[in-house]
Scaffold this motif. Sequence first.
Motif, mmCIF file in Angstrom:
data_model
loop_
_atom_site.group_PDB
_atom_site.id
_atom_site.type_symbol
_atom_site.label_atom_id
_atom_site.label_comp_id
_atom_site.label_asym_id
_atom_site.label_seq_id
_atom_site.Cartn_x
_atom_site.Cartn_y
_atom_site.Cartn_z
ATOM 1 N N SER A 56 0.863 -1.180 0.000
ATOM 2 C CA SER A 56 0.000 0.000 0.000
ATOM 3 C C SER A 56 0.899 1.229 0.000
ATOM 4 O O SER A 56 2.095 1.134 0.271
ATOM 5 N N THR A 57 0.302 2.374 -0.295
ATOM 6 C CA THR A 57 1.088 3.591 -0.448
ATOM 7 C C THR A 57 1.066 4.469 0.795
ATOM 8 O O THR A 57 0.075 4.509 1.528
ATOM 9 N N VAL A 89 -6.593 4.760 -12.004
ATOM 10 C CA VAL A 89 -7.214 5.435 -10.871
ATOM 11 C C VAL A 89 -8.302 6.323 -11.460
ATOM 12 O O VAL A 89 -8.018 7.217 -12.261
ATOM 13 N N THR A 96 -5.650 5.748 -0.143
ATOM 14 C CA THR A 96 -4.353 5.178 -0.469
ATOM 15 C C THR A 96 -4.580 4.144 -1.565
ATOM 16 O O THR A 96 -5.725 3.821 -1.892
ATOM 17 N N LEU A 97 -3.510 3.609 -2.114
ATOM 18 C CA LEU A 97 -3.629 2.631 -3.197
ATOM 19 C C LEU A 97 -2.980 1.318 -2.781
ATOM 20 O O LEU A 97 -1.995 1.307 -2.032
#
Length: 154
Positions: A56-57, A89, A96-97
């Motif tokens: 995750s970012t 996106v 978050t990604l």
Amino acid sequence: MTRLQKGELKIDNFYENSLTPNGYDLRIAEIAIPSLNLECKEGKVAIPPKQMFYVSTIERVELPNDLAAQLWLRTSWIRKGILAGLGKVDAGFAGTLTFMGYNVSDQEIELNIADRFVQIIFETLHAPASLSYGKRSGNYQGQEGITLSPLNKV
């Protein structure tokens, strides 16, 4: 950069060194290897050969209704033997990604928390989306950390 300055595009936890000529490099906040029951939020992880993992970012992005984005794995990771499952996106996404990665090599590959992993490249739409991400499905709207199941089932 102008859209960031105007507040139309938001990148929380913005890091100046992540700016690229084409976009912005998103950094790793969390690493998980489900088959090993391993989750890491600090330090580093050695990804075993032929192993799937998730990241995750650190950054939380918030796109306006007239901006979408492409995601590209940084070539430095590809050269080491990492492949990633990436998508688009959608306009209106906020959160978050989460990305899936796979070590296709025969060697362990080390990932560090805060490594730049994926580049996000923004695309201005000709007109605002008629249905932004949050209104269309929003399955992952507002996600934080590694998120594998939809948060908001329509």
